[in-house]
Scaffold this motif. Structure first.
Motif, PDB file in Angstrom:
ATOM      1  N   LYS A 147      52.759  85.189  38.025  1.00 29.37           N
ATOM      2  CA  LYS A 147      53.849  85.719  38.851  1.00 29.37           C
ATOM      3  C   LYS A 147      54.856  86.489  38.003  1.00 29.37           C
ATOM      4  O   LYS A 147      55.478  87.446  38.484  1.00 29.37           O
ATOM      5  CB  LYS A 147      54.542  84.583  39.603  1.00 29.37           C
ATOM      6  CG  LYS A 147      53.640  83.864  40.601  1.00 29.37           C
ATOM      7  CD  LYS A 147      53.069  84.827  41.637  1.00 29.37           C
ATOM      8  CE  LYS A 147      52.171  84.117  42.630  1.00 29.37           C
ATOM      9  NZ  LYS A 147      51.545  85.058  43.593  1.00 29.37           N
ATOM     10  N   ASP A 159      60.238  90.088  47.078  1.00 31.01           N
ATOM     11  CA  ASP A 159      59.181  89.098  47.278  1.00 31.01           C
ATOM     12  C   ASP A 159      58.562  88.660  45.956  1.00 31.01           C
ATOM     13  O   ASP A 159      58.284  87.469  45.747  1.00 31.01           O
ATOM     14  CB  ASP A 159      58.091  89.652  48.200  1.00 31.01           C
ATOM     15  CG  ASP A 159      58.567  89.806  49.636  1.00 31.01           C
ATOM     16  OD1 ASP A 159      59.568  89.152  50.002  1.00 31.01           O
ATOM     17  OD2 ASP A 159      57.943  90.579  50.384  1.00 31.01           O
ATOM     18  N   ARG A 160      58.336  89.620  45.057  1.00 33.00           N
ATOM     19  CA  ARG A 160      57.747  89.263  43.764  1.00 33.00           C
ATOM     20  C   ARG A 160      58.716  88.423  42.931  1.00 33.00           C
ATOM     21  O   ARG A 160      58.301  87.487  42.234  1.00 33.00           O
ATOM     22  CB  ARG A 160      57.326  90.524  43.006  1.00 33.00           C
ATOM     23  CG  ARG A 160      56.041  91.158  43.540  1.00 33.00           C
ATOM     24  CD  ARG A 160      55.515  92.237  42.616  1.00 33.00           C
ATOM     25  NE  ARG A 160      56.249  93.479  42.732  1.00 33.00           N
ATOM     26  CZ  ARG A 160      55.878  94.514  43.479  1.00 33.00           C
ATOM     27  NH1 ARG A 160      54.771  94.436  44.201  1.00 33.00           N
ATOM     28  NH2 ARG A 160      56.590  95.621  43.516  1.00 33.00           N
ATOM     29  N   ALA A 163      58.723  84.935  44.394  1.00 31.50           N
ATOM     30  CA  ALA A 163      57.481  84.222  44.074  1.00 31.50           C
ATOM     31  C   ALA A 163      57.532  83.665  42.655  1.00 31.50           C
ATOM     32  O   ALA A 163      57.090  82.535  42.395  1.00 31.50           O
ATOM     33  CB  ALA A 163      56.286  85.157  44.238  1.00 31.50           C
ATOM     34  N   GLU A 166      59.887  80.671  42.474  1.00 32.95           N
ATOM     35  CA  GLU A 166      59.249  79.458  43.006  1.00 32.95           C
ATOM     36  C   GLU A 166      58.357  78.802  41.955  1.00 32.95           C
ATOM     37  O   GLU A 166      58.371  77.576  41.786  1.00 32.95           O
ATOM     38  CB  GLU A 166      58.429  79.813  44.249  1.00 32.95           C
ATOM     39  CG  GLU A 166      57.747  78.623  44.899  1.00 32.95           C
ATOM     40  CD  GLU A 166      56.976  78.991  46.153  1.00 32.95           C
ATOM     41  OE1 GLU A 166      56.180  78.158  46.631  1.00 32.95           O
ATOM     42  OE2 GLU A 166      57.162  80.121  46.657  1.00 32.95           O
ATOM     43  N   GLU A 167      57.585  79.614  41.235  1.00 29.67           N
ATOM     44  CA  GLU A 167      56.694  79.059  40.214  1.00 29.67           C
ATOM     45  C   GLU A 167      57.482  78.476  39.041  1.00 29.67           C
ATOM     46  O   GLU A 167      57.084  77.457  38.457  1.00 29.67           O
ATOM     47  CB  GLU A 167      55.725  80.129  39.708  1.00 29.67           C
ATOM     48  CG  GLU A 167      54.714  80.598  40.736  1.00 29.67           C
ATOM     49  CD  GLU A 167      53.863  79.476  41.302  1.00 29.67           C
ATOM     50  OE1 GLU A 167      53.548  78.517  40.566  1.00 29.67           O
ATOM     51  OE2 GLU A 167      53.517  79.545  42.503  1.00 29.67           O
TER      52      GLU A 167
END
Length: 282
Positions: A147, A159-160, A163, A166-167
């Motif tokens: 990611k 969005d990227r 993401a 989140e990781e």
């Protein structure tokens, strides 16, 4: 009279065109700076990923073949060294042209995939040796790196960024689980070495994170100022043109992804503070 009206309309359209051009130039300049800051955040994230992996030490309750562990870990380190060079190249490309070259983007994503594969092999080794929290940490580092690359080597995108955030939160959770176990499963000598090695690195990353926050806030202010100045003309044609650009590809389009990037870096800092607290508790 008709000549005056025509001249007035021509002047209005010319001013509108100039306003649109101004918006386009401002947007391109700000977009390049935003992409550069995103790549800077990607580099900081990659350094945090590696620092997290550096927590992994020999198990006292279930000693493993440390030479084999070092061999597998070196494979991860080799991919990270390659990745760091590609990120540096991406930063230079953004500095010069505003975005990452397609060839380097492809190389960065491929390198992240190789990093993930090496991390998975490392995780499988720990799985086989009953090192469950160590395996989870390694596996999550690989997921985070993928990611990271998707964010770093592309245009800034909400969005990227979300993401990757989140990781990284998942990686922080895996870190906390391992460090809780390390209190009783890692030797006192290794725990002392972890503190000595990682504490100054955490402090450096936190300083860099605070600098990134200020850079992002400055970009957000520039976006708002650029939008306000270009959309504040008195002539209807200028206002209409500016409003269209602002709502589409103009500077205001950067506000949401920059806000997401700000959230990411603030999360970095929060996780580093938690990292430091976990380290102190060992």
């Amino acid at each position: 009279m008709m000549t005056f009206i025509k001249q007035h309309k021509t002047t209005a359209w010319l001013l509108a065109l100039l306003a649109a051009c101004g918006i386009a130039i401002a947007a391109a300049d700000l977009a390049g700076n935003a992409n550069k800051t995103c790549a800077d955040a990607g580099l900081q994230g990659a350094n945090t990923e590696m620092m997290t992996l550096d927590l992994v030490k020999q198990s006292e309750s279930n000693p493993i073949d440390w030479q084999q562990e070092r061999k597998l870990r070196k494979a991860i380190d080799a991919q990270d060294a390659k990745y760091q060079k590609l990120v540096a190249q991406a930063q230079n490309e953004i500095q010069g042209k505003g975005s990452v070259e397609a060839a380097n983007r492809e190389a960065g994503l491929a390198c992240a995939s190789d990093f993930k594969a090496a991390s998975e092999t490392y995780a499988a080794f720990w799985d086989q040796n009953n090192g469950i929290t160590r395996a989870k940490l390694a596996r999550q580092a690989g997921e985070a790196r993928m990611k990271n690359a998707e964010m770093t080597f592309n245009e800034l995108d909400s969005d990227r960024v979300a993401a990757y955030n989140e990781e990284m939160d998942k990686l922080a959770q895996a870190r906390s689980e391992y460090m809780e176990e390390a209190k009783t499963d890692v030797s006192e000598q290794d725990r002392a070495a972890m503190k000595a090695d990682l504490t100054p690195r955490i402090n450096t990353l936190m300083t860099q994170g605070n600098t990134l926050v200020q850079n992002i806030l400055s970009l957000i202010d520039q976006v708002k100022a650029s939008t306000d100045s270009l959309a504040s003309g008195d002539i209807g044609a200028i206002t209409s043109c500016a409003s269209t650009a602002v709502s589409g590809d103009g500077p205001m389009a950067l506000l949401s992804p920059l806000t997401s990037l700000l959230d990411l870096v603030k999360s970095f800092i929060s996780n580093l503070q938690s990292f430091s607290s976990d380290l102190e508790s060992l």
